[in-house]
Design a protein around this motif. Structure first.
Motif, PDB file in Angstrom:
ATOM      1  N   PRO A 108       0.247  -0.820   0.349  1.00  0.00           N
ATOM      2  CA  PRO A 108       0.012   0.243   0.024  1.00  0.00           C
ATOM      3  C   PRO A 108       0.787   1.216  -0.269  1.00  0.00           C
ATOM      4  N   TRP A 109       1.910   1.401   1.098  1.00  0.00           N
ATOM      5  CA  TRP A 109       2.643   2.602   0.907  1.00  0.00           C
ATOM      6  C   TRP A 109       3.494   2.730  -0.555  1.00  0.00           C
ATOM      7  N   ILE A 110       3.549   2.318  -1.918  1.00  0.00           N
ATOM      8  CA  ILE A 110       4.019   1.845  -3.299  1.00  0.00           C
ATOM      9  C   ILE A 110       3.538   2.596  -3.923  1.00  0.00           C
ATOM     10  N   ALA A 111       1.868   1.878  -3.418  1.00  0.00           N
ATOM     11  CA  ALA A 111       0.666   1.643  -4.504  1.00  0.00           C
ATOM     12  C   ALA A 111       0.399   2.964  -4.011  1.00  0.00           C
ATOM     13  N   LYS A 112      -0.287   3.465  -3.107  1.00  0.00           N
ATOM     14  CA  LYS A 112      -0.912   4.769  -3.204  1.00  0.00           C
ATOM     15  C   LYS A 112       0.504   6.427  -2.874  1.00  0.00           C
ATOM     16  N   ARG A 113       1.477   5.802  -3.537  1.00  0.00           N
ATOM     17  CA  ARG A 113       2.820   6.906  -4.172  1.00  0.00           C
ATOM     18  C   ARG A 113       2.169   7.875  -4.643  1.00  0.00           C
TER      19      ARG A 113
END
Length: 214
Positions: free
Chosen positions: A97-102
């Motif tokens: 999630p922390w990369i997908a939401k970047r």
């Protein structure tokens, strides 16, 4: 559908092929014009897949955006993450999630794509499926290891030191998307050269600093 590379492409086919990457990406960005920023995961979904090629391509574009000094210490993290997955033999990208939401600036990304079009269009005209051995699982793991080394070079906080590795990763990403092993190898070769250049610059800076101190 598989294209037989033994037959020359028609003029129309060459035109469509020459804009397959930058044109598609610009179309997606245009369709998202109501957004000021686009999450990376959403952008990959709009492009139709979460392959390593598109993930590497977009992540390299992030590192080619106008960024403040030291920003690559953060923007290089997704590239390291993707390279590790390739080394581990994964077939498709898994995005936490922390990369997908970047979020990526839509306008800045669009401007970067347009700026790189002279490079991408020339490469896209030349690419075709070849040297498929590069995409065999065992070879892909070695490719992932080289990509990891190139991505790590982005962490070196030297002026313009991140530009050359990012360009090499951009070229490698095009090779992955087009399944062109020769372009992948060319991108990796440029990446290794950028590592050597980064090391030489770092040694020069260190030698200069030592001279000033003494």
């Amino acid at each position: 559908m598989t294209t037989n590379s033994s037959y020359p492409l028609s003029k129309r086919q060459r035109t469509v092929k020459s804009r397959s990457l930058s044109f598609n990406l610009l179309c997606v960005l245009r369709s998202e014009r109501q957004r000021n920023a686009i999450p990376l995961g959403h952008l990959l979904e709009r492009l139709g897949e979460r392959s390593f090629g598109w993930a590497i391509l977009l992540s390299s574009l992030i590192n080619l955006l106008p960024l403040p000094p030291g920003a690559t210490l953060v923007t290089a993290i997704p590239l390291v993450f993707f390279s590790v997955q390739l080394v581990l033999g994964r077939s498709y990208i898994w995005l936490p999630p922390w990369i997908a939401k970047r979020s990526l600036s839509r306008s800045a990304l669009r401007n970067t794509v347009l700026r790189l079009r002279p490079i991408s269009r020339r490469l896209e005209r030349l690419t075709r499926p070849r040297l498929q051995i590069v995409f065999e699982p065992k070879v892909e793991r070695l490719v992932g290891l080289v990509l990891l080394c190139i991505a790590l070079a982005l962490f070196v906080p030297l002026p313009l030191s991140g530009w050359f590795p990012a360009i090499s990763l951009f070229i490698t990403g095009i090779g992955f998307v087009e399944r062109d092993g020769l372009v992948v190898i060319a991108g990796l070769g440029l990446g290794l050269a950028s590592i050597v250049l980064t090391v030489l610059v770092a040694l020069s800076v260190a030698a200069g600093a030592e001279t000033i101190m003494h």
